[in-house]
Design a protein around this motif. Sequence first.
Motif, PDB file in Angstrom:
ATOM      1  N   THR A 278     -18.133   8.347 -20.024  1.00  0.00           N
ATOM      2  CA  THR A 278     -18.531   8.770 -18.684  1.00  0.00           C
ATOM      3  C   THR A 278     -19.008  10.218 -18.619  1.00  0.00           C
ATOM      4  O   THR A 278     -19.504  10.650 -17.576  1.00  0.00           O
ATOM      5  N   HIS A 280     -21.543  13.269 -19.145  1.00  0.00           N
ATOM      6  CA  HIS A 280     -23.000  13.325 -19.144  1.00  0.00           C
ATOM      7  C   HIS A 280     -23.567  13.744 -20.493  1.00  0.00           C
ATOM      8  O   HIS A 280     -24.753  13.482 -20.761  1.00  0.00           O
ATOM      9  N   HIS A 285     -24.810   7.953 -22.467  1.00  0.00           N
ATOM     10  CA  HIS A 285     -24.253   8.008 -21.117  1.00  0.00           C
ATOM     11  C   HIS A 285     -24.982   7.069 -20.153  1.00  0.00           C
ATOM     12  O   HIS A 285     -24.348   6.344 -19.377  1.00  0.00           O
ATOM     13  N   GLY A 286     -26.321   7.061 -20.205  1.00  0.00           N
ATOM     14  CA  GLY A 286     -27.077   6.207 -19.291  1.00  0.00           C
ATOM     15  C   GLY A 286     -26.754   4.743 -19.483  1.00  0.00           C
ATOM     16  O   GLY A 286     -26.556   4.006 -18.519  1.00  0.00           O
ATOM     17  N   GLU A 289     -23.274   3.934 -18.155  1.00  0.00           N
ATOM     18  CA  GLU A 289     -23.233   3.786 -16.706  1.00  0.00           C
ATOM     19  C   GLU A 289     -23.700   2.390 -16.285  1.00  0.00           C
ATOM     20  O   GLU A 289     -23.116   1.768 -15.401  1.00  0.00           O
ATOM     21  N   THR A 290     -24.751   1.908 -16.922  1.00  0.00           N
ATOM     22  CA  THR A 290     -25.290   0.594 -16.577  1.00  0.00           C
ATOM     23  C   THR A 290     -24.362  -0.532 -17.021  1.00  0.00           C
ATOM     24  O   THR A 290     -24.078  -1.462 -16.265  1.00  0.00           O
ATOM     25  N   LYS A 293     -20.384   0.346 -15.825  1.00  0.00           N
ATOM     26  CA  LYS A 293     -20.282   0.577 -14.379  1.00  0.00           C
ATOM     27  C   LYS A 293     -19.204   1.614 -14.047  1.00  0.00           C
ATOM     28  O   LYS A 293     -18.365   1.419 -13.161  1.00  0.00           O
ATOM     29  N   GLY A 294     -19.237   2.728 -14.768  1.00  0.00           N
ATOM     30  CA  GLY A 294     -18.332   3.835 -14.475  1.00  0.00           C
ATOM     31  C   GLY A 294     -17.010   3.793 -15.191  1.00  0.00           C
ATOM     32  O   GLY A 294     -16.230   4.742 -15.106  1.00  0.00           O
ATOM     33  N   GLY A 296     -14.590   3.891 -18.548  1.00  0.00           N
ATOM     34  CA  GLY A 296     -14.734   4.666 -19.769  1.00  0.00           C
ATOM     35  C   GLY A 296     -13.788   4.291 -20.881  1.00  0.00           C
ATOM     36  O   GLY A 296     -13.928   4.781 -21.994  1.00  0.00           O
TER      37      GLY A 296
END
Length: 385
Positions: A278, A280, A285-286, A289-290, A293-294, A296
Amino acid sequence: MRPHGLPESASHPVVTPLSPSVVYASETPDALDDQYEGRVHGYTYSREGHPNADVIARRLDDMEGASGGVVTGSGMAAVSAVLMGLLQTGEHVIGGDQLYGRSLRLMKEDLPRLGIATTLADPGDVEAIRAAIRPETKLILVEAVSNPTLAVADIDGIAALCREHGLLLVVDNTFTTPRGFKPFDHGADIVIHSVTKLLAGHSDVMLGYVVAKDAALNDRMRVFSVTTGMTPSPFDCWLAERGLLSFDLRFDRAEATAARLADHIAGLPGVKRVLYPTRHDHPDHGRAETLLKGRGCNMVSFELDGGRDAANAFTRAAEGLSFAPTLGDVGTTLSHPASSSHRALSPENRAELGLHEGFFRVSVGLEDPDTLCRIFEDAITAATS
């Protein structure tokens, strides 16, 4: 015939009974035929199945949204049930190049010895996976979040590639768990877990689990597991069921602390890099996130300046933390891949994976977050000053 002395009861136990019996008696040869030929359900010989294994399998099936899963004696037994139970001489398998050390060894040394060709490729690069496909390729094995570098696989892209070429996608979901990620929702055909780790969660169980969407694949893996003696211990299954009762609470608490710890140690002098999905600055990281969904997970990896000397000093100074080649305990544990999980690789191979002598994998437990951050800060200061 009922065992002598077994009492009748109008009530039932709240806790699943432990069933350590190795053998189960049937009334007649016809009755035994009915069991083996699937007309009735029953147990025969515990290597072929026992009640505690069935209970934990059904619980794990529910968590992954599957049915017919196979519980094995370890996580690596589950990996082997897939690779050796489904593949044959002359076929080819692709593995992520960031797999757990023993999975890498199986891919590099054992499968080729049996005439099964293997290729390792970056699971975050679909085109690298595509380039590795051959006419004889049968399946692709990746970890959703890799051990120990926490690289995030492009599961959606690899799943599309598998559909295009008629390949099986196998996802080791040990780090993410069903709480953090559902591989079947993203096109996986088979899901693997080392139940030993977060699911059981108390460092007193050795178990694995594998399940396929296709019932015929489950049957093949089950037969291979029974034939090769991968049967789990009833006691370990019983303990794992107990661990699952608190799993959601444990995972959420450890995950929240892991995110905080990653941010804390990232700002300390002497820390070269911190890996947590999670953050950056995580390379994936991208995608994390996908895909996640947040979420970790409870794993944090980081690298110290100073190589092996700093690593030795850090573990000596990390008061109250266990330095051990494991993860998923209720307490935080430290692992040094160069001396444990990936020690079989050459220094050059480890360097290619980014596993330098100052690299640590942390399995965050249930300690007070403030206390844990202080322990790490003090130990890192002692190691790098």
